[in-house]
Design a protein around this motif. Structure first.
Motif, PDB file in Angstrom:
ATOM      1  N   VAL A 151       0.846  -1.196   0.000  1.00 44.98           N
ATOM      2  CA  VAL A 151       0.000   0.000   0.000  1.00 44.98           C
ATOM      3  C   VAL A 151       0.878   1.242   0.000  1.00 44.98           C
ATOM      4  O   VAL A 151       1.781   1.379   0.825  1.00 44.98           O
ATOM      5  CB  VAL A 151      -0.938   0.003   1.233  1.00 44.98           C
ATOM      6  CG1 VAL A 151      -1.720   1.310   1.307  1.00 44.98           C
ATOM      7  CG2 VAL A 151      -1.878  -1.188   1.186  1.00 44.98           C
ATOM      8  N   ARG A 152       0.607   2.136  -0.944  1.00 46.66           N
ATOM      9  CA  ARG A 152       1.374   3.374  -1.064  1.00 46.66           C
ATOM     10  C   ARG A 152       0.609   4.571  -0.523  1.00 46.66           C
ATOM     11  O   ARG A 152       1.174   5.482   0.054  1.00 46.66           O
ATOM     12  CB  ARG A 152       1.739   3.634  -2.509  1.00 46.66           C
ATOM     13  CG  ARG A 152       2.526   4.906  -2.701  1.00 46.66           C
ATOM     14  CD  ARG A 152       3.004   5.049  -4.129  1.00 46.66           C
ATOM     15  NE  ARG A 152       3.742   6.277  -4.297  1.00 46.66           N
ATOM     16  CZ  ARG A 152       3.264   7.344  -4.930  1.00 46.66           C
ATOM     17  NH1 ARG A 152       2.065   7.324  -5.450  1.00 46.66           N
ATOM     18  NH2 ARG A 152       3.998   8.419  -5.044  1.00 46.66           N
ATOM     19  N   ARG A 153      -0.719   4.560  -0.755  1.00 43.18           N
ATOM     20  CA  ARG A 153      -1.511   5.695  -0.273  1.00 43.18           C
ATOM     21  C   ARG A 153      -2.920   5.232   0.087  1.00 43.18           C
ATOM     22  O   ARG A 153      -3.380   4.187  -0.358  1.00 43.18           O
ATOM     23  CB  ARG A 153      -1.568   6.824  -1.299  1.00 43.18           C
ATOM     24  CG  ARG A 153      -2.394   6.531  -2.518  1.00 43.18           C
ATOM     25  CD  ARG A 153      -2.436   7.736  -3.479  1.00 43.18           C
ATOM     26  NE  ARG A 153      -3.188   7.412  -4.668  1.00 43.18           N
ATOM     27  CZ  ARG A 153      -4.498   7.595  -4.814  1.00 43.18           C
ATOM     28  NH1 ARG A 153      -5.197   8.108  -3.822  1.00 43.18           N
ATOM     29  NH2 ARG A 153      -5.105   7.266  -5.936  1.00 43.18           N
ATOM     30  N   LEU A 154      -3.564   6.034   0.916  1.00 44.39           N
ATOM     31  CA  LEU A 154      -4.922   5.765   1.369  1.00 44.39           C
ATOM     32  C   LEU A 154      -5.831   6.906   0.931  1.00 44.39           C
ATOM     33  O   LEU A 154      -5.414   8.065   0.903  1.00 44.39           O
ATOM     34  CB  LEU A 154      -4.967   5.654   2.892  1.00 44.39           C
ATOM     35  CG  LEU A 154      -4.038   4.632   3.530  1.00 44.39           C
ATOM     36  CD1 LEU A 154      -4.066   4.780   5.042  1.00 44.39           C
ATOM     37  CD2 LEU A 154      -4.432   3.230   3.119  1.00 44.39           C
ATOM     38  N   ASP A 155      -7.071   6.574   0.607  1.00 41.11           N
ATOM     39  CA  ASP A 155      -8.053   7.577   0.228  1.00 41.11           C
ATOM     40  C   ASP A 155      -9.301   7.353   1.079  1.00 41.11           C
ATOM     41  O   ASP A 155      -9.968   6.322   0.942  1.00 41.11           O
ATOM     42  CB  ASP A 155      -8.384   7.439  -1.262  1.00 41.11           C
ATOM     43  CG  ASP A 155      -9.317   8.512  -1.766  1.00 41.11           C
ATOM     44  OD1 ASP A 155      -9.573   9.496  -1.038  1.00 41.11           O
ATOM     45  OD2 ASP A 155      -9.811   8.379  -2.906  1.00 41.11           O
ATOM     46  N   ARG A 190     -12.374   3.427   3.500  1.00 40.39           N
ATOM     47  CA  ARG A 190     -11.035   3.863   3.101  1.00 40.39           C
ATOM     48  C   ARG A 190     -10.521   2.896   2.030  1.00 40.39           C
ATOM     49  O   ARG A 190     -10.571   1.681   2.203  1.00 40.39           O
ATOM     50  CB  ARG A 190     -10.088   3.839   4.289  1.00 40.39           C
ATOM     51  CG  ARG A 190      -8.673   4.285   3.941  1.00 40.39           C
ATOM     52  CD  ARG A 190      -7.721   4.163   5.112  1.00 40.39           C
ATOM     53  NE  ARG A 190      -8.127   5.022   6.202  1.00 40.39           N
ATOM     54  CZ  ARG A 190      -7.887   4.778   7.482  1.00 40.39           C
ATOM     55  NH1 ARG A 190      -7.257   3.685   7.839  1.00 40.39           N
ATOM     56  NH2 ARG A 190      -8.288   5.606   8.416  1.00 40.39           N
ATOM     57  N   HIS A 246      -7.307   1.547  -0.227  1.00 41.39           N
ATOM     58  CA  HIS A 246      -5.849   1.424  -0.191  1.00 41.39           C
ATOM     59  C   HIS A 246      -5.350   1.233  -1.623  1.00 41.39           C
ATOM     60  O   HIS A 246      -5.852   0.356  -2.337  1.00 41.39           O
ATOM     61  CB  HIS A 246      -5.443   0.206   0.640  1.00 41.39           C
ATOM     62  CG  HIS A 246      -5.883   0.271   2.061  1.00 41.39           C
ATOM     63  ND1 HIS A 246      -5.050  -0.078   3.096  1.00 41.39           N
ATOM     64  CD2 HIS A 246      -7.047   0.639   2.651  1.00 41.39           C
ATOM     65  CE1 HIS A 246      -5.686   0.070   4.236  1.00 41.39           C
ATOM     66  NE2 HIS A 246      -6.907   0.499   3.995  1.00 41.39           N
ATOM     67  N   TYR A 247      -4.360   2.040  -2.031  1.00 42.77           N
ATOM     68  CA  TYR A 247      -3.822   1.987  -3.392  1.00 42.77           C
ATOM     69  C   TYR A 247      -2.349   1.594  -3.389  1.00 42.77           C
ATOM     70  O   TYR A 247      -1.605   1.957  -2.479  1.00 42.77           O
ATOM     71  CB  TYR A 247      -3.940   3.359  -4.068  1.00 42.77           C
ATOM     72  CG  TYR A 247      -5.352   3.763  -4.375  1.00 42.77           C
ATOM     73  CD1 TYR A 247      -5.969   3.386  -5.563  1.00 42.77           C
ATOM     74  CD2 TYR A 247      -6.078   4.530  -3.478  1.00 42.77           C
ATOM     75  CE1 TYR A 247      -7.269   3.763  -5.845  1.00 42.77           C
ATOM     76  CE2 TYR A 247      -7.382   4.918  -3.749  1.00 42.77           C
ATOM     77  CZ  TYR A 247      -7.966   4.531  -4.939  1.00 42.77           C
ATOM     78  OH  TYR A 247      -9.254   4.900  -5.213  1.00 42.77           O
ATOM     79  N   SER A 248      -1.937   0.923  -4.456  1.00 42.13           N
ATOM     80  CA  SER A 248      -0.536   0.552  -4.641  1.00 42.13           C
ATOM     81  C   SER A 248       0.226   1.707  -5.286  1.00 42.13           C
ATOM     82  O   SER A 248      -0.359   2.736  -5.649  1.00 42.13           O
ATOM     83  CB  SER A 248      -0.437  -0.682  -5.536  1.00 42.13           C
ATOM     84  OG  SER A 248      -0.887  -0.367  -6.837  1.00 42.13           O
ATOM     85  N   GLU A 249       1.515   1.502  -5.476  1.00 44.15           N
ATOM     86  CA  GLU A 249       2.368   2.517  -6.099  1.00 44.15           C
ATOM     87  C   GLU A 249       1.892   2.876  -7.507  1.00 44.15           C
ATOM     88  O   GLU A 249       2.002   4.019  -7.935  1.00 44.15           O
ATOM     89  CB  GLU A 249       3.815   2.014  -6.146  1.00 44.15           C
ATOM     90  CG  GLU A 249       4.792   3.062  -6.587  1.00 44.15           C
ATOM     91  CD  GLU A 249       6.223   2.610  -6.375  1.00 44.15           C
ATOM     92  OE1 GLU A 249       6.960   2.585  -7.374  1.00 44.15           O
ATOM     93  OE2 GLU A 249       6.573   2.287  -5.230  1.00 44.15           O
ATOM     94  N   ASP A 276      -1.171   2.935  -8.486  1.00 42.57           N
ATOM     95  CA  ASP A 276      -2.550   3.396  -8.314  1.00 42.57           C
ATOM     96  C   ASP A 276      -3.625   2.342  -8.571  1.00 42.57           C
ATOM     97  O   ASP A 276      -4.771   2.669  -8.845  1.00 42.57           O
ATOM     98  CB  ASP A 276      -2.830   4.649  -9.157  1.00 42.57           C
ATOM     99  CG  ASP A 276      -2.350   5.901  -8.457  1.00 42.57           C
ATOM    100  OD1 ASP A 276      -2.302   5.910  -7.218  1.00 42.57           O
ATOM    101  OD2 ASP A 276      -2.033   6.878  -9.149  1.00 42.57           O
TER     102      ASP A 276
END
Length: 82
Positions: free
Chosen positions: A26-30, A37, A39-42, A44
């Motif tokens: 997981v690279r970022r959370l939205d 919520r 969870h996105y990878s590098e 996207d």
């Protein structure tokens, strides 16, 4: 995105469900709203979706993989609202 297997976890103490579509890091959370919520990878792609306070029901309308989520959550006995 190819999904070989979908993993499901439920934390009874926090009333949280996590549905994992990929093993990617997981690279970022939205935060979609106060109960969802993503969870996105590098690159996207969606790694997973986290649902909070699920005992009152879960809204999946408009979420990525809406139909798949609806089916999986109902199969697991969760109340799906919409």
């Amino acid at each position: 995105m190819k999904m070989d297997r979908i993993y499901w976890t439920y934390d009874e103490e926090t009333d949280t469900i996590y549905i994992q579509f990929s093993q990617n890091k997981v690279r970022r959370l939205d935060n979609i709203n106060e109960k969802v919520r993503v969870h996105y990878s590098e690159d996207d792609n969606i790694v997973g979706i986290e649902f909070f306070n699920t005992k009152g029901g879960i809204k999946v309308s408009g979420l990525p993989y809406e139909e798949l989520l609806r089916k999986k959550l109902k199969h697991r006995g969760s109340l799906v609202l919409d």
